[in-house]
Design an enzyme around this catalytic site. Sequence first.
Site, mmCIF file in Angstrom:
data_model
loop_
_atom_site.group_PDB
_atom_site.id
_atom_site.type_symbol
_atom_site.label_atom_id
_atom_site.label_comp_id
_atom_site.label_asym_id
_atom_site.label_seq_id
_atom_site.Cartn_x
_atom_site.Cartn_y
_atom_site.Cartn_z
ATOM 1 N N LYS A 1 -9.400 2.655 -3.130
ATOM 2 C CA LYS A 1 -9.910 2.149 -1.855
ATOM 3 C C LYS A 1 -11.311 2.699 -1.616
ATOM 4 O O LYS A 1 -11.535 3.907 -1.672
ATOM 5 C CB LYS A 1 -8.975 2.549 -0.717
ATOM 6 C CG LYS A 1 -9.325 1.918 0.626
ATOM 7 C CD LYS A 1 -8.273 2.246 1.676
ATOM 8 C CE LYS A 1 -8.563 1.544 2.989
ATOM 9 N NZ LYS A 1 -7.547 1.867 4.020
ATOM 10 N N GLU B 1 0.825 -1.201 0.000
ATOM 11 C CA GLU B 1 0.000 0.000 0.000
ATOM 12 C C GLU B 1 0.868 1.264 0.000
ATOM 13 O O GLU B 1 1.855 1.346 0.736
ATOM 14 C CB GLU B 1 -0.894 -0.005 1.241
ATOM 15 C CG GLU B 1 -1.772 1.218 1.408
ATOM 16 C CD GLU B 1 -2.485 1.244 2.750
ATOM 17 O OE1 GLU B 1 -3.454 2.017 2.876
ATOM 18 O OE2 GLU B 1 -2.085 0.498 3.657
ATOM 19 N N CYS C 1 -5.453 -2.352 2.659
ATOM 20 C CA CYS C 1 -5.378 -2.256 4.118
ATOM 21 C C CYS C 1 -6.547 -2.983 4.780
ATOM 22 O O CYS C 1 -6.811 -4.139 4.499
ATOM 23 C CB CYS C 1 -5.294 -0.790 4.529
ATOM 24 S SG CYS C 1 -4.877 -0.533 6.261
#
Length: 529
Positions: A350, A286, A403
């Site tokens: 995301k 990430e 994440c």
Amino acid sequence: MERLAGRIILLWGWRRALVAFLAGALAVLGQAPYDFFAACFISFPVLVWLIDGATGEASGSLWRRLRPAFAVGWWFGFGYFLAGLWWIGSALLVEADSFAWALPFAVIGIPFALAFFYGFATMVARTMWTNDIGRIAALAFGFALMEWLRGFLFTGFPWNAIGYAAMPVPLLMQSISVTGMVGMNALAVFVFALPALLAARRHLRLGAALFVVLIAAHAGFGFIRLSAPETPAARSLDVRIVQPAVDLSEKWDASVRDRIFATLMGLSADAPGPGHQKPQLILWPETSVPFLFTERPDALTALGDMLAPGQMLIAGVVREEGSGATTDSRYYNSVVAIDDKGEIADAVDKVHLVPFGEYLPFADLLGRFGLEQLVAGPMNFTAGNERHAITLPDGVRALPFICYEVIFPDLVGMDANSAQLLVNVTNDAWFGDTPGPYQHFRQAQIRAVENGLPLLRAANNGISAVVDPRGRIVDALAINARGAIDVHVPISAAAVMSPGQRRVNGMLIMLLFGIMAVLLNVRQRLRVN
């Protein structure tokens, strides 16, 4: 046992609160990295006995009657979440000069708020309470209901759900493919609390039989599934996962960006290890690229030169949109797929952002008080609109999660049928070598078993790993290790139930415990009358 239960039942005031707090804290030992699930066989019987003694004013309002039970659950939850989430404060110490003031709010405030879910769990259970096995079923129903709600209320944070304590190893993970997390939470609480029957001996034989049957079914199903022949691979993928172990104090430092990028490039370009082929896919963590590609197009050229024909790189980046004289920039926490020409072939943003970490809720209002996001980087992120699978070499479809998106069962299951591979990129360096990264990895591991898909996981400083569809770790890099792993990944999804069917099964299990509790409660009331 009867004397111990009697003493716990008669506790009052601060002593009752303290025992509830300690019981909750003890239950955390069932979570990664400790995996001592036996602790839950102490914590939950103690919780049952505390609720036995939590009687309110019989002639008062509903809240007055249930308030003692709520208080027991809240203190249990506060102990559980404080002992299980203290490591969140580590993220605020990375830039202590700016964010140390927020340490009490993170370390104490988050557990304080999450404890309300367990307070409501015990309050719901108390409405159906009995003096026999019905109260165990009531507790299982209450916790399963609140763990389910914890997954989506106020953006959701289902971290360390009780059910994970029942799945410390692949043998005990396989049942999740049938029950889903809702059912697993209900079953785990029910089994963990059953030893409470040893005190009063009422329904003891039934409880012992259910205890043996449920544990045997849980372990037996796992043994059968792990022993079953592997599904022949329709295709395969050679993968390299890069773990650069970048120091977070340097991550956004402009003076070292080239060095960070060179480290990533060097680890990616190394010759494959003995017995491995040149990777078709290279995976970076990430926000691993330390600059915006819009500002450094030369980086894409360098990547195109580094990638061999047929290779693809999936990298975590910060993606910018809308930069211009009349338009404000929007930033996305994204993964991009870069082909061997150095072109961005695909990108996925995301969708589920971390409140206060990646964006500031009520930013205009809180900004007036000088509050800003705490840990994610030098900009606020915008949530993506949708997720889709990225097509990799050989036509393999990979579904990316950035994440903590991977901890949400419904979020992962929603699109898992469109892919043959799960990808999770993260940067757990914020939390150092604390329980946090291990807990995060365990939940990602469970998603692989739940959906019957292999998992590729790249983390900045650990835990990077490849997990097969049955939860077995094929290879991994430890926390704080810098390096890369090369793995040949067979693409053959294990046969599992659809996400919809798992959801139905889990809800049915939860409702069965609720019905059992209600019926036994009604039966007890009729006997008394």
